[in-house]
Scaffold this active site. Structure first.
Site, PDB file in Angstrom:
ATOM      1  N   ASP A   1      38.281  40.643  29.848  1.00  0.00           N
ATOM      2  CA  ASP A   1      38.131  41.739  30.803  1.00  0.00           C
ATOM      3  C   ASP A   1      38.605  43.003  30.094  1.00  0.00           C
ATOM      4  OD1 ASP A   1      37.796  43.212  33.158  1.00  0.00           O
ATOM      5  OD2 ASP A   1      39.824  42.769  33.840  1.00  0.00           O
TER       6      ASP A   1
ATOM      7  N   GLU B   1      33.169  40.818  30.567  1.00  0.00           N
ATOM      8  CA  GLU B   1      32.695  41.461  31.789  1.00  0.00           C
ATOM      9  C   GLU B   1      32.156  42.840  31.447  1.00  0.00           C
ATOM     10  OE1 GLU B   1      34.713  41.027  35.685  1.00  0.00           O
ATOM     11  OE2 GLU B   1      34.951  43.190  35.537  1.00  0.00           O
TER      12      GLU B   1
ATOM     13  N   ASP C   1      44.377  41.277  35.469  1.00  0.00           N
ATOM     14  CA  ASP C   1      43.444  41.357  34.337  1.00  0.00           C
ATOM     15  C   ASP C   1      43.225  39.985  33.698  1.00  0.00           C
ATOM     16  OD1 ASP C   1      43.168  44.410  34.096  1.00  0.00           O
ATOM     17  OD2 ASP C   1      45.337  44.119  34.055  1.00  0.00           O
TER      18      ASP C   1
END
Length: 172
Positions: free
Chosen positions: A15, A75, A147
């Protein structure tokens, strides 16, 4: 395996962020998922941008050497209202894509809605729902930061997509 997919797939989910990049490692075998590790990479905001990007790359290279993933999943980021923040995030994302690619690891990208759909079943799920489902799908996982939970969700999404692709390849 005859279809070219490994029996056990180790996935590094990422991420991206310049200040904090979440990471999570899972193993997928058939329908089973197993939590391996998770955490965050933080860069020092007092450093110049090139030094922060270099620190991010070095940390990711270390994670890849330690956990030896078969594949990585990242992502996709959304466009921010602040153009400068968006540009910096894009630069960090470039490093996050580059690190596994330089290590010869295939990298897949997923939109946030696809990750939420794969983990929660709905593309507009709340962060808390995603975090709760990560803990359910990966027993024993207790990511300390949002996260890291998001990175594990990206890894889960990738594992689900790979399992679907493998089933389609085996279909007559």
């Amino acid at each position: 395996m005859p279809d070219g997919f490994p029996r056990r797939l180790r996935v590094l989910g990422l991420d991206p962020g310049l200040g904090v990049t979440g990471w999570g490692v899972i193993e997928a075998k058939a329908n089973r998922l197993r939590h391996v590790a998770d955490g965050v990479v933080e860069t020092d905001a007092a450093l110049a941008l090139p030094a922060r990007l270099a620190a991010l790359h070095g940390a990711l290279a270390g994670l890849i050497a330690t956990w030896r993933p078969d594949e990585a999943a990242v992502e996709e980021t959304f466009v921010n209202r602040n153009p400068l923040s968006t540009l910096k995030l894009g630069q960090a994302r470039g490093v996050v894509l580059l690190a596994p690619a330089l290590a010869g690891i295939p990298v897949a990208e997923y939109q946030a809605t696809a990750v939420k759909r794969a983990v929660v079943g709905q593309g507009h799920a709340q962060k808390q729902q995603v975090q709760a489902m990560v803990r359910i799908l990966l027993p024993g996982a207790a990511p300390g930061r949002a996260d890291a939970a998001d990175a594990l969700a990206v890894a889960i999404c990738h594992a689900h997509h790979r399992a679907t692709a493998a089933r389609l390849l085996r279909a007559p």
